[in-house]
Design a protein around this motif. Structure first.
Motif, mmCIF file in Angstrom:
data_model
loop_
_atom_site.group_PDB
_atom_site.id
_atom_site.type_symbol
_atom_site.label_atom_id
_atom_site.label_comp_id
_atom_site.label_asym_id
_atom_site.label_seq_id
_atom_site.Cartn_x
_atom_site.Cartn_y
_atom_site.Cartn_z
ATOM 1 N N GLY A 286 0.788 -1.226 0.000
ATOM 2 C CA GLY A 286 0.000 0.000 0.000
ATOM 3 C C GLY A 286 0.818 1.274 0.000
ATOM 4 N N MET A 287 2.134 1.171 0.111
ATOM 5 C CA MET A 287 2.976 2.369 0.135
ATOM 6 C C MET A 287 3.373 2.824 -1.269
ATOM 7 S SD MET A 287 3.357 3.334 3.249
ATOM 8 C CE MET A 287 1.950 2.620 4.080
ATOM 9 N N THR A 288 3.419 1.866 -2.217
ATOM 10 C CA THR A 288 3.819 2.217 -3.580
ATOM 11 C C THR A 288 2.699 1.901 -4.564
ATOM 12 O OG1 THR A 288 4.797 0.034 -3.959
ATOM 13 C CG2 THR A 288 6.268 1.746 -3.114
ATOM 14 N N ARG A 289 2.775 2.554 -5.708
ATOM 15 C CA ARG A 289 1.817 2.288 -6.778
ATOM 16 C C ARG A 289 2.155 0.944 -7.427
ATOM 17 N NH1 ARG A 289 -1.048 7.033 -7.723
ATOM 18 N NH2 ARG A 289 -0.024 8.880 -6.914
ATOM 19 N N GLU A 290 1.444 0.607 -8.481
ATOM 20 C CA GLU A 290 1.621 -0.690 -9.147
ATOM 21 C C GLU A 290 3.050 -0.919 -9.620
ATOM 22 O OE1 GLU A 290 -0.803 1.619 -10.286
ATOM 23 O OE2 GLU A 290 -2.212 0.749 -8.871
ATOM 24 N N ASP A 291 3.784 0.161 -9.940
ATOM 25 C CA ASP A 291 5.151 -0.011 -10.435
ATOM 26 C C ASP A 291 6.141 -0.365 -9.321
ATOM 27 O OD1 ASP A 291 5.495 2.413 -9.099
ATOM 28 O OD2 ASP A 291 5.848 3.580 -10.912
ATOM 29 N N GLY A 292 5.694 -0.293 -8.073
ATOM 30 C CA GLY A 292 6.543 -0.675 -6.955
ATOM 31 C C GLY A 292 7.542 0.378 -6.519
ATOM 32 N N VAL A 293 7.509 1.567 -7.129
ATOM 33 C CA VAL A 293 8.478 2.610 -6.783
ATOM 34 C C VAL A 293 7.775 3.909 -6.388
ATOM 35 C CG1 VAL A 293 10.428 3.996 -7.599
ATOM 36 C CG2 VAL A 293 10.234 1.607 -8.299
ATOM 37 N N ARG A 294 6.913 4.400 -7.252
ATOM 38 C CA ARG A 294 6.239 5.678 -6.985
ATOM 39 C C ARG A 294 5.290 5.537 -5.797
ATOM 40 N NH1 ARG A 294 2.911 7.454 -11.327
ATOM 41 N NH2 ARG A 294 2.563 5.242 -11.706
ATOM 42 N N PRO A 295 5.270 6.540 -4.904
ATOM 43 C CA PRO A 295 4.454 6.414 -3.695
ATOM 44 C C PRO A 295 2.967 6.649 -3.928
ATOM 45 C CG PRO A 295 5.546 8.538 -3.725
ATOM 46 C CD PRO A 295 6.071 7.760 -4.913
ATOM 47 N N THR A 296 2.172 5.976 -3.120
ATOM 48 C CA THR A 296 0.750 6.277 -3.031
ATOM 49 C C THR A 296 0.627 7.440 -2.053
ATOM 50 O OG1 THR A 296 0.475 4.774 -1.170
ATOM 51 C CG2 THR A 296 0.098 3.852 -3.380
ATOM 52 N N GLU A 297 -0.601 7.894 -1.804
ATOM 53 C CA GLU A 297 -0.784 8.949 -0.804
ATOM 54 C C GLU A 297 -0.293 8.486 0.559
ATOM 55 O OE1 GLU A 297 -4.345 11.327 -0.106
ATOM 56 O OE2 GLU A 297 -4.759 11.153 -2.252
ATOM 57 N N GLN A 298 -0.574 7.228 0.890
ATOM 58 C CA GLN A 298 -0.119 6.673 2.170
ATOM 59 C C GLN A 298 1.408 6.566 2.238
ATOM 60 O OE1 GLN A 298 -2.374 3.001 1.750
ATOM 61 N NE2 GLN A 298 -3.330 3.429 3.746
ATOM 62 N N GLY A 299 2.036 6.321 1.101
ATOM 63 C CA GLY A 299 3.480 6.092 1.075
ATOM 64 C C GLY A 299 4.336 7.321 0.994
ATOM 65 N N LEU B 85 6.792 7.966 3.882
ATOM 66 C CA LEU B 85 7.983 7.115 3.913
ATOM 67 C C LEU B 85 8.885 7.338 2.705
ATOM 68 C CD1 LEU B 85 6.654 3.654 5.157
ATOM 69 C CD2 LEU B 85 8.231 5.176 6.327
ATOM 70 N N ALA B 86 8.323 7.736 1.586
ATOM 71 C CA ALA B 86 9.112 7.922 0.368
ATOM 72 C C ALA B 86 10.160 9.015 0.541
ATOM 73 C CB ALA B 86 8.208 8.250 -0.811
ATOM 74 N N LYS B 87 9.896 9.959 1.425
ATOM 75 C CA LYS B 87 10.852 11.043 1.647
ATOM 76 C C LYS B 87 12.180 10.533 2.190
ATOM 77 C CE LYS B 87 9.884 11.525 6.339
ATOM 78 N NZ LYS B 87 10.343 10.169 6.619
ATOM 79 N N ASP B 88 12.187 9.339 2.740
ATOM 80 C CA ASP B 88 13.426 8.801 3.295
ATOM 81 C C ASP B 88 14.481 8.527 2.232
ATOM 82 O OD1 ASP B 88 12.435 8.931 5.905
ATOM 83 O OD2 ASP B 88 11.459 6.993 5.705
ATOM 84 N N VAL B 89 14.078 8.505 0.984
ATOM 85 C CA VAL B 89 15.059 8.348 -0.086
ATOM 86 C C VAL B 89 16.012 9.552 -0.118
ATOM 87 C CG1 VAL B 89 13.755 9.384 -2.009
ATOM 88 C CG2 VAL B 89 15.328 7.508 -2.449
#
Length: 162
Positions: A99-112, A115-119
């Motif tokens: 639930g943190m990433t979109r279907e591509d497994g990289v781009r974040p969802t709203e929920q993600g 956490l994505a900022k940790d990159v």
């Protein structure tokens, strides 16, 4: 001595991480369970750790890492490795948590997005590490010659006798 180009990202990341650790310091049971549940859902070996104990250990780690980043006397290479390991764990949690990433497994969802900022922390760690490892030493090992200012130096290579 920390260079200004190193200290600015160290200060930004360090202040952020230090604040996060201080905020977790007195976490209540519900907060500790939420933090622990998120981490244990991704890293199953954490499931055996008590939520309050895990949150206290995480808080202590964040405070120590944040303080090391803002302290100019701690070597940049050392804090870069610490920040790299810590942020790699956070990015791993982002990538592995459903639930943190979109279907591509990289781009974040709203929920993600949180956490994505940790990159960015991982990027700061990489930049600091490259900078610390690529500092030029004088004189280059391949030659000897004049130093800036005209002083002559010579380089002796060590001889090893078996």
């Amino acid at each position: 001595m920390v260079k200004l180009r190193q200290y600015i990202p160290r200060l930004a990341a360090g202040a952020y991480i230090l604040n996060s650790g201080l905020n977790k310091r007195g976490a209540d049971e519900a907060t500790a369970q939420g933090i622990h549940g998120m981490a244990a859902g991704t890293y199953s070996f954490l499931g055996d750790v008590e939520p309050k104990q895990f949150t206290k250990a995480l808080s202590t780690t964040e405070i120590a890492l944040g303080a090391a980043l803002v302290a100019p006397f701690v070597p940049t290479g050392l804090v870069a490795v610490g920040l790299g390991v810590f942020s790699a764990g956070l990015v791993g949690m982002y990538l592995k948590t459903p639930g943190m990433t979109r279907e591509d497994g990289v781009r974040p969802t709203e929920q993600g997005t949180g956490l994505a900022k940790d990159v960015f922390l991982l990027g700061i760690a990489g930049g600091l590490l490259v900078d610390a490892l690529s500092r030029k030493k004088w004189p280059p090992a391949s030659r000897a010659g004049p130093r800036p200012g005209g002083a002559e130096i010579s380089v002796r290579r060590p001889t090893f006798i078996p």
